[in-house]
Design a protein around this motif. Structure first.
Motif, PDB file in Angstrom:
ATOM      1  N   GLU A 219       7.870  -5.179 -13.033  1.00  0.00           N
ATOM      2  CA  GLU A 219       7.108  -4.954 -11.801  1.00  0.00           C
ATOM      3  C   GLU A 219       7.970  -4.281 -10.737  1.00  0.00           C
ATOM      4  O   GLU A 219       7.514  -3.387 -10.020  1.00  0.00           O
ATOM      5  CB  GLU A 219       6.576  -6.287 -11.280  1.00  0.00           C
ATOM      6  CG  GLU A 219       5.479  -6.892 -12.142  1.00  0.00           C
ATOM      7  CD  GLU A 219       4.962  -8.190 -11.559  1.00  0.00           C
ATOM      8  OE1 GLU A 219       5.487  -8.602 -10.498  1.00  0.00           O
ATOM      9  OE2 GLU A 219       4.045  -8.779 -12.157  1.00  0.00           O
ATOM     10  N   ARG A 223       7.262  -0.612  -9.071  1.00  0.00           N
ATOM     11  CA  ARG A 223       7.141  -0.447  -7.624  1.00  0.00           C
ATOM     12  C   ARG A 223       8.111   0.618  -7.113  1.00  0.00           C
ATOM     13  O   ARG A 223       7.768   1.414  -6.225  1.00  0.00           O
ATOM     14  CB  ARG A 223       7.407  -1.785  -6.938  1.00  0.00           C
ATOM     15  CG  ARG A 223       7.050  -1.778  -5.458  1.00  0.00           C
ATOM     16  CD  ARG A 223       7.312  -3.125  -4.813  1.00  0.00           C
ATOM     17  NE  ARG A 223       6.427  -4.147  -5.345  1.00  0.00           N
ATOM     18  CZ  ARG A 223       6.816  -5.127  -6.151  1.00  0.00           C
ATOM     19  NH1 ARG A 223       8.081  -5.224  -6.517  1.00  0.00           N
ATOM     20  NH2 ARG A 223       5.963  -6.023  -6.586  1.00  0.00           N
ATOM     21  N   SER A 227       7.019   4.174  -5.297  1.00  0.00           N
ATOM     22  CA  SER A 227       7.320   4.167  -3.860  1.00  0.00           C
ATOM     23  C   SER A 227       7.436   5.579  -3.294  1.00  0.00           C
ATOM     24  O   SER A 227       7.324   5.762  -2.079  1.00  0.00           O
ATOM     25  CB  SER A 227       8.618   3.389  -3.612  1.00  0.00           C
ATOM     26  OG  SER A 227       9.719   4.025  -4.265  1.00  0.00           O
ATOM     27  N   ASP A 241       2.608  -2.659  -1.953  1.00  0.00           N
ATOM     28  CA  ASP A 241       2.672  -4.040  -2.438  1.00  0.00           C
ATOM     29  C   ASP A 241       1.858  -4.226  -3.708  1.00  0.00           C
ATOM     30  O   ASP A 241       2.166  -5.096  -4.527  1.00  0.00           O
ATOM     31  CB  ASP A 241       2.164  -5.002  -1.355  1.00  0.00           C
ATOM     32  CG  ASP A 241       3.059  -4.990  -0.120  1.00  0.00           C
ATOM     33  OD1 ASP A 241       4.265  -4.689  -0.269  1.00  0.00           O
ATOM     34  OD2 ASP A 241       2.552  -5.276   0.982  1.00  0.00           O
ATOM     35  N   GLY A 244       3.407  -3.062  -7.857  1.00  0.00           N
ATOM     36  CA  GLY A 244       4.076  -3.863  -8.886  1.00  0.00           C
ATOM     37  C   GLY A 244       3.113  -4.457  -9.879  1.00  0.00           C
ATOM     38  O   GLY A 244       3.414  -4.541 -11.072  1.00  0.00           O
TER      39      GLY A 244
END
Length: 297
Positions: A219, A223, A227, A241, A244
């Protein structure tokens, strides 16, 4: 004792066989990782070639437009040249998009190589852990078998001693001694069985902890990959948020709902040509964002 030694030897042979099987599986995993890296590199090369071909096509289209503009002498020719220019601009946009996709593919190839290396290390750790588990299990099984064999041998010896004694007090004491030895061997067998169960329970908890840690690492890596594309995530209705826990099933469900909502036949129904053009541009951006996020999952 001889039977116990034979059982222990067989257990050791079985443990070595399991260790050899795990080593073979590790080598197969490493070979699969190498093949995966080669395939990713080949795909990136093909996409780079496609980008170069699109760029050449765009240059040729621009040259044709320039020739048409230079040779145009009538309004019809001028209109055709303008259409050719728009087509060239569209080809240039497609080439830019293809180049962007190639860059994403290169980044994905690098990430795949890193993941393959990490998977190789994880496979090595798994092989070592499995070999240790097999060795512990074999040792516990050997101890349990030894205790059981010792108990049976003690009982048989006690019975034979009782038969041969014929009521002699000294033989009776020997028989009681052998019976005590049998009870001691039974206790040792029970202790070995309990230790084996505790060991298996500890190994199970260790595997569950490793699986949870691996899920958290996956996860975190997802992420970090997403990003760099917050606009694409926002267009699809996600935040950093949510990155993930995002998977292909959830992405597909949200993308289909967004596509139905933003489709030009729905969003620009009864509207002007300008509104329909904006709706088509929005659905195109949605498709591009979905493709980028899907490749980075």
């Amino acid at each position: 004792a001889r039977r116990a030694a034979e059982e222990a030897a067989r257990a050791e042979v079985e443990a070595r066989r399991k260790e050899a099987a795990e080593l073979k599986r590790k080598r197969r995993a490493e070979a699969a990782a190498v093949l995966k890296r080669k395939r990713a590199s080949l795909l990136a090369d093909r996409r780079a070639a496609a980008v170069a071909e699109a760029a050449r096509a765009a240059e040729e289209a621009e040259a044709c437009v320039a020739d048409a503009l230079a040779a145009s002498a009538s309004p019809v020719d001028a209109q055709q040249a303008a259409m050719d220019k728009e087509a060239a601009a569209e080809a240039a946009r497609q080439a830019t998009l293809t180049a962007r996709q190639a860059e994403l593919a290169e980044e994905a190839r690098k990430e795949a190589a890193e993941e393959a290396a990490e998977a190789t290390k994880e496979a090595a750790r798994a092989v070592r852990s499995a070999a240790k588990d097999a060795l512990f299990s074999a040792a516990a099984a050997a101890a349990e078998a030894t205790a059981a064999l010792t108990g049976r041998a003690a009982e048989e010896a006690a019975k034979e001693a009782a038969k041969e004694a014929g009521g002699d007090a000294r033989a009776g004491a020997s028989s009681r001694l052998w019976a005590a030895g049998g009870r001691l061997a039974s206790f040792a067998s029970s202790w070995a069985s309990g230790a084996r169960q505790e060991l298996e329970g500890g190994l199970k908890e260790h595997r569950e902890a490793c699986a949870s840690e691996e899920c958290e690492l996956e996860e975190r890596a997802r992420r970090e990959r997403l990003s760099n594309f917050p606009d694409e995530l926002a267009l699809l209705g996600f935040s950093l948020d949510d990155a993930g826990c995002l998977d292909e099933k959830r992405l597909r469900k949200v993308f289909r709902a967004k596509s139905r909502e933003m489709h030009p036949d729905v969003a620009a129904q009864g509207g002007s040509e300008e509104e329909r053009a904006r709706a088509e541009e929005a659905i195109r951006e949605l498709n591009e964002a979905n493709e980028i996020v899907r490749k980075l999952l």
